[in-house]
Design a protein around this motif. Structure first.
Motif, PDB file in Angstrom:
ATOM      1  N   GLU A  50       0.830  -1.209   0.000  1.00 55.84           N
ATOM      2  CA  GLU A  50       0.000   0.000   0.000  1.00 55.84           C
ATOM      3  C   GLU A  50       0.864   1.258   0.000  1.00 55.84           C
ATOM      4  OE1 GLU A  50      -0.752  -0.603   4.721  1.00 55.84           O
ATOM      5  OE2 GLU A  50      -1.698  -1.797   3.177  1.00 55.84           O
ATOM      6  N   ALA A  51       0.244   2.372  -0.336  1.00 53.67           N
ATOM      7  CA  ALA A  51       0.978   3.617  -0.567  1.00 53.67           C
ATOM      8  C   ALA A  51       1.721   4.101   0.677  1.00 53.67           C
ATOM      9  CB  ALA A  51       0.014   4.694  -1.050  1.00 53.67           C
ATOM     10  N   GLY A  52       1.168   3.864   1.856  1.00 52.86           N
ATOM     11  CA  GLY A  52       1.821   4.309   3.082  1.00 52.86           C
ATOM     12  C   GLY A  52       3.135   3.599   3.334  1.00 52.86           C
ATOM     13  N   CYS A  53       3.186   2.305   3.095  1.00 53.97           N
ATOM     14  CA  CYS A  53       4.405   1.514   3.325  1.00 53.97           C
ATOM     15  C   CYS A  53       5.395   1.620   2.176  1.00 53.97           C
ATOM     16  CB  CYS A  53       4.043   0.048   3.518  1.00 53.97           C
ATOM     17  SG  CYS A  53       2.982  -0.249   4.931  1.00 53.97           S
ATOM     18  N   GLN A  54       4.907   2.042   1.024  1.00 52.92           N
ATOM     19  CA  GLN A  54       5.765   2.063  -0.160  1.00 52.92           C
ATOM     20  C   GLN A  54       6.946   3.017   0.020  1.00 52.92           C
ATOM     21  OE1 GLN A  54       3.282   2.597  -3.514  1.00 52.92           O
ATOM     22  NE2 GLN A  54       4.643   1.519  -4.893  1.00 52.92           N
ATOM     23  N   ARG A  55       6.689   4.186   0.590  1.00 51.98           N
ATOM     24  CA  ARG A  55       7.750   5.169   0.795  1.00 51.98           C
ATOM     25  C   ARG A  55       8.760   4.670   1.822  1.00 51.98           C
ATOM     26  NH1 ARG A  55       8.267   9.536   4.234  1.00 51.98           N
ATOM     27  NH2 ARG A  55       6.234   8.999   5.084  1.00 51.98           N
ATOM     28  N   ASP A  56       8.269   3.994   2.884  1.00 49.27           N
ATOM     29  CA  ASP A  56       9.175   3.457   3.900  1.00 49.27           C
ATOM     30  C   ASP A  56      10.096   2.391   3.320  1.00 49.27           C
ATOM     31  OD1 ASP A  56       7.816   5.086   5.643  1.00 49.27           O
ATOM     32  OD2 ASP A  56       6.497   3.490   6.374  1.00 49.27           O
ATOM     33  N   ARG A  58      10.984   2.155   0.164  1.00 48.54           N
ATOM     34  CA  ARG A  58      11.900   2.792  -0.776  1.00 48.54           C
ATOM     35  C   ARG A  58      13.085   3.415  -0.031  1.00 48.54           C
ATOM     36  NH1 ARG A  58       8.831   6.743  -2.972  1.00 48.54           N
ATOM     37  NH2 ARG A  58       7.365   5.232  -3.804  1.00 48.54           N
ATOM     38  N   ASP A  59      12.799   3.990   1.141  1.00 43.80           N
ATOM     39  CA  ASP A  59      13.878   4.596   1.932  1.00 43.80           C
ATOM     40  C   ASP A  59      14.799   3.538   2.537  1.00 43.80           C
ATOM     41  OD1 ASP A  59      12.771   7.014   1.328  1.00 43.80           O
ATOM     42  OD2 ASP A  59      11.715   7.233   3.254  1.00 43.80           O
ATOM     43  N   ALA A  60      14.227   2.393   2.947  1.00 41.21           N
ATOM     44  CA  ALA A  60      15.016   1.347   3.590  1.00 41.21           C
ATOM     45  C   ALA A  60      15.746   0.455   2.592  1.00 41.21           C
ATOM     46  CB  ALA A  60      14.106   0.487   4.459  1.00 41.21           C
ATOM     47  N   SER A  61      15.384   0.546   1.300  1.00 38.35           N
ATOM     48  CA  SER A  61      15.959  -0.336   0.287  1.00 38.35           C
ATOM     49  C   SER A  61      17.408   0.040  -0.029  1.00 38.35           C
ATOM     50  CB  SER A  61      15.115  -0.264  -0.986  1.00 38.35           C
ATOM     51  OG  SER A  61      15.700  -1.061  -1.987  1.00 38.35           O
ATOM     52  N   VAL A  62      18.206  -0.976  -0.313  1.00 37.03           N
ATOM     53  CA  VAL A  62      19.605  -0.770  -0.703  1.00 37.03           C
ATOM     54  C   VAL A  62      19.665  -0.298  -2.155  1.00 37.03           C
ATOM     55  CG1 VAL A  62      21.848  -1.911  -0.972  1.00 37.03           C
ATOM     56  CG2 VAL A  62      20.331  -2.553   0.904  1.00 37.03           C
ATOM     57  N   PHE A  63      18.767  -0.837  -3.000  1.00 36.88           N
ATOM     58  CA  PHE A  63      18.744  -0.483  -4.420  1.00 36.88           C
ATOM     59  C   PHE A  63      17.998   0.831  -4.597  1.00 36.88           C
ATOM     60  CE2 PHE A  63      18.583  -5.129  -4.003  1.00 36.88           C
ATOM     61  CZ  PHE A  63      19.808  -5.444  -4.567  1.00 36.88           C
ATOM     62  N   ASP A  64      18.590   1.753  -5.353  1.00 39.84           N
ATOM     63  CA  ASP A  64      17.960   3.061  -5.501  1.00 39.84           C
ATOM     64  C   ASP A  64      16.847   3.072  -6.544  1.00 39.84           C
ATOM     65  OD1 ASP A  64      20.568   2.555  -6.615  1.00 39.84           O
ATOM     66  OD2 ASP A  64      20.309   4.384  -7.794  1.00 39.84           O
ATOM     67  N   SER A  65      16.883   2.226  -7.548  1.00 38.14           N
ATOM     68  CA  SER A  65      15.846   2.264  -8.587  1.00 38.14           C
ATOM     69  C   SER A  65      15.056   0.948  -8.644  1.00 38.14           C
ATOM     70  CB  SER A  65      16.479   2.548  -9.943  1.00 38.14           C
ATOM     71  OG  SER A  65      17.341   1.470 -10.275  1.00 38.14           O
ATOM     72  N   TYR A  66      14.732   0.402  -7.483  1.00 39.18           N
ATOM     73  CA  TYR A  66      13.970  -0.853  -7.451  1.00 39.18           C
ATOM     74  C   TYR A  66      12.476  -0.548  -7.511  1.00 39.18           C
ATOM     75  CZ  TYR A  66      12.133  -5.334  -5.913  1.00 39.18           C
ATOM     76  OH  TYR A  66      11.436  -6.507  -5.840  1.00 39.18           O
ATOM     77  N   THR A  67      11.809  -1.119  -8.490  1.00 39.60           N
ATOM     78  CA  THR A  67      10.359  -0.935  -8.593  1.00 39.60           C
ATOM     79  C   THR A  67       9.669  -2.135  -7.949  1.00 39.60           C
ATOM     80  OG1 THR A  67      10.395  -1.953 -10.773  1.00 39.60           O
ATOM     81  CG2 THR A  67      10.431   0.451 -10.689  1.00 39.60           C
ATOM     82  N   LEU A  68       8.708  -1.860  -7.107  1.00 40.44           N
ATOM     83  CA  LEU A  68       7.976  -2.928  -6.425  1.00 40.44           C
ATOM     84  C   LEU A  68       7.075  -3.643  -7.413  1.00 40.44           C
ATOM     85  CD1 LEU A  68       7.126  -1.007  -3.176  1.00 40.44           C
ATOM     86  CD2 LEU A  68       8.471  -3.084  -3.313  1.00 40.44           C
TER      87      LEU A  68
END
Length: 119
Positions: A50-56, A58-68
């Protein structure tokens, strides 16, 4: 003088012209058996997160351009569930004759890179 019964729909509510029999499917909502050609079919594409967790994430991910990844679901409803959940609406007698699909209103989403690149 032969009187014929009135027909509510040109196709009898089905898409089975000259086929005789079609396979049955189960309604996604109530599991009723419905002929495959009579079922109301919709293809739903949603984000897995969901949109609320998506930003979290993205910030915690090691990869900068990873699309869910997205969740692709083919929903098949019986007519009564499709009307009840407002997937389709009841139309007047004259509006039932209109056979072309309704117009799609899909504008560019905010933050959409593909729409911004076209400008």
């Amino acid at each position: 003088l032969v009187k014929t019964m009135t027909k509510k729909r040109r196709n009898g509510g089905r898409n089975k012209h000259g086929r005789g029999h079609t396979a049955i499917i189960r309604c996604s909502n109530c599991a009723r058996c419905v002929p495959k050609d009579k079922a109301v079919k919709r293809f739903q594409v949603r984000n897995m997160v969901e949109a609320g967790c998506q930003r979290d994430m993205r910030d915690a991910s090691v990869f900068d351009s990873y699309t869910l990844p997205k969740l692709y679901m083919k929903l098949q409803y019986c007519v009564s569930c499709a009307i009840h959940s407002r997937v389709v609406r009841v139309r007047s007698r004259t509006a039932r004759k209109i056979r072309d699909p309704p117009p799609r209103f899909r504008g560019p989403r905010p933050g959409d890179k593909a729409a911004a690149a076209k400008k």
